[in-house]
Write an enzyme that holds these catalytic residues in place. Sequence first.
Site, PDB file in Angstrom:
ATOM      1  N   THR A  77      30.350 -29.239  58.299  1.00  0.00           N
ATOM      2  CA  THR A  77      30.809 -29.803  59.564  1.00  0.00           C
ATOM      3  C   THR A  77      30.396 -29.935  61.059  1.00  0.00           C
ATOM      4  O   THR A  77      29.973 -30.947  61.359  1.00  0.00           O
ATOM      5  CB  THR A  77      32.903 -30.629  59.766  1.00  0.00           C
ATOM      6  OG1 THR A  77      33.153 -30.144  58.193  1.00  0.00           O
ATOM      7  CG2 THR A  77      32.621 -31.488  60.443  1.00  0.00           C
ATOM      8  N   HIS A 139      38.316 -34.783  57.506  1.00  0.00           N
ATOM      9  CA  HIS A 139      38.377 -34.677  56.256  1.00  0.00           C
ATOM     10  C   HIS A 139      39.068 -35.579  54.901  1.00  0.00           C
ATOM     11  O   HIS A 139      39.185 -34.437  53.976  1.00  0.00           O
ATOM     12  CB  HIS A 139      38.950 -32.803  56.424  1.00  0.00           C
ATOM     13  CG  HIS A 139      38.046 -32.037  57.159  1.00  0.00           C
ATOM     14  ND1 HIS A 139      37.132 -31.788  57.033  1.00  0.00           N
ATOM     15  CD2 HIS A 139      38.365 -30.729  58.043  1.00  0.00           C
ATOM     16  CE1 HIS A 139      36.550 -30.893  57.705  1.00  0.00           C
ATOM     17  NE2 HIS A 139      37.215 -30.562  58.102  1.00  0.00           N
ATOM     18  N   SER A 169      33.329 -19.100  52.703  1.00  0.00           N
ATOM     19  CA  SER A 169      33.674 -19.341  54.140  1.00  0.00           C
ATOM     20  C   SER A 169      35.048 -19.882  53.941  1.00  0.00           C
ATOM     21  O   SER A 169      35.611 -19.499  55.269  1.00  0.00           O
ATOM     22  CB  SER A 169      32.323 -21.133  53.896  1.00  0.00           C
ATOM     23  OG  SER A 169      31.878 -21.583  55.269  1.00  0.00           O
ATOM     24  N   GLY A 294      26.162 -19.186  57.358  1.00  0.00           N
ATOM     25  CA  GLY A 294      25.107 -20.741  57.396  1.00  0.00           C
ATOM     26  C   GLY A 294      24.790 -19.877  56.401  1.00  0.00           C
ATOM     27  O   GLY A 294      23.319 -20.687  56.321  1.00  0.00           O
TER      28      GLY A 294
END
Length: 326
Positions: A77, A139, A169, A294
């Site tokens: 995001t 979300h 994550s 990432g």
Amino acid sequence: MDLKELPSNVGDDNISEEANSLISSLPLCTDFQGKKLCNYQGCWYKYNTLQGVLNFQRGFEPQDTDIILASFPKSGTTWLKALTSALMERSKNHSFDHHPLLSDSPHGIIPFLELSVYQESSSPNLAKFSSLPRLFSTHMPLHAMHETLKGSPCKIVYLCRNVKDTLISWWFFRSAVNKIEPNRSLVESTFEAFCNGTIYYGPIWEHVLSYWRRSLENPKQVLFMRYEEMKAEPRDQVKRLAEFLGCPFTTEEEDNGLVDEILDFCSLRNLSSLEVNKTKIFNKVDRSIFFRKGEVGDWKNYLNPEMENKLDMIIQEKLQGSGLKF
Ligand code: A3P
């Protein structure tokens, strides 16, 4: 995940009597970290998030030009917000010297509807979003916005990420929020929660499918993007995003290397090195924890083959017939 009835008085100061009474009629559970969740319209929310959802559903008036960035938590995001802001701002900020991303986090620039805007107030003053288009994020699954956005041509960008990387994550993020070591027991309970669907904003497949289906029905309204594709072919994907947002790159911009400049400015390396993302707090959490590795496939370092198989089977079953694959 312990499914049980909880008392209607949930003891949260930010919850209205009306929301409290609704909560007492909903399926409830306590998640793997002891957080109380309630299931509203098929999605698991924390109680104060539900209040934000209800306020949004009741009060939000979409404008035709609105753009909403949507995602399941931990899908990238922050990256999507940074890229969108950089793309939309580029006509005003030819250099990146005074870019808004230097003085605020991507989450401050493009706030969450139900977590910021409508959680802080049931009737927020949206006048500060005076420049068009207004940029919001969420979300929430698409079905939670369905009635509120009904008939509106506003655009939605959905960012989807491989479920296993999202899970890992999420595990790191929750550990960081709670200032604990990301230990084995927590990864196992996070895994169980993802499998059961009883995870904040879950089940994840319902979430992804709500946007996937609409993107097939109406690709002009919903752009379905994938984190893995953004990593693999960033130039193509950022151009695709710019086109959808209504601000395609000109040939001159491309020739001048602006696509790469934007990608570099919004890279994890650059964003995480900015003072504004290192030192400040967002929604009570340190902004730095929105940036980790990432990488695609990091889950392989943490999930064993048994876990991999179980999750693969569940995902395959849940996505069957949708045309969507991970
Ligand atoms: P990892 O934990 O796998 O590293 P969200 O923004 O939805 O909270 O998602 C966070 C995930 O996106 C984290 O993944 C984070 O490292 C990654 N991320 C944050 N900024 C990024 C960027 N600019 N480019 C690529 N990935 C980014």
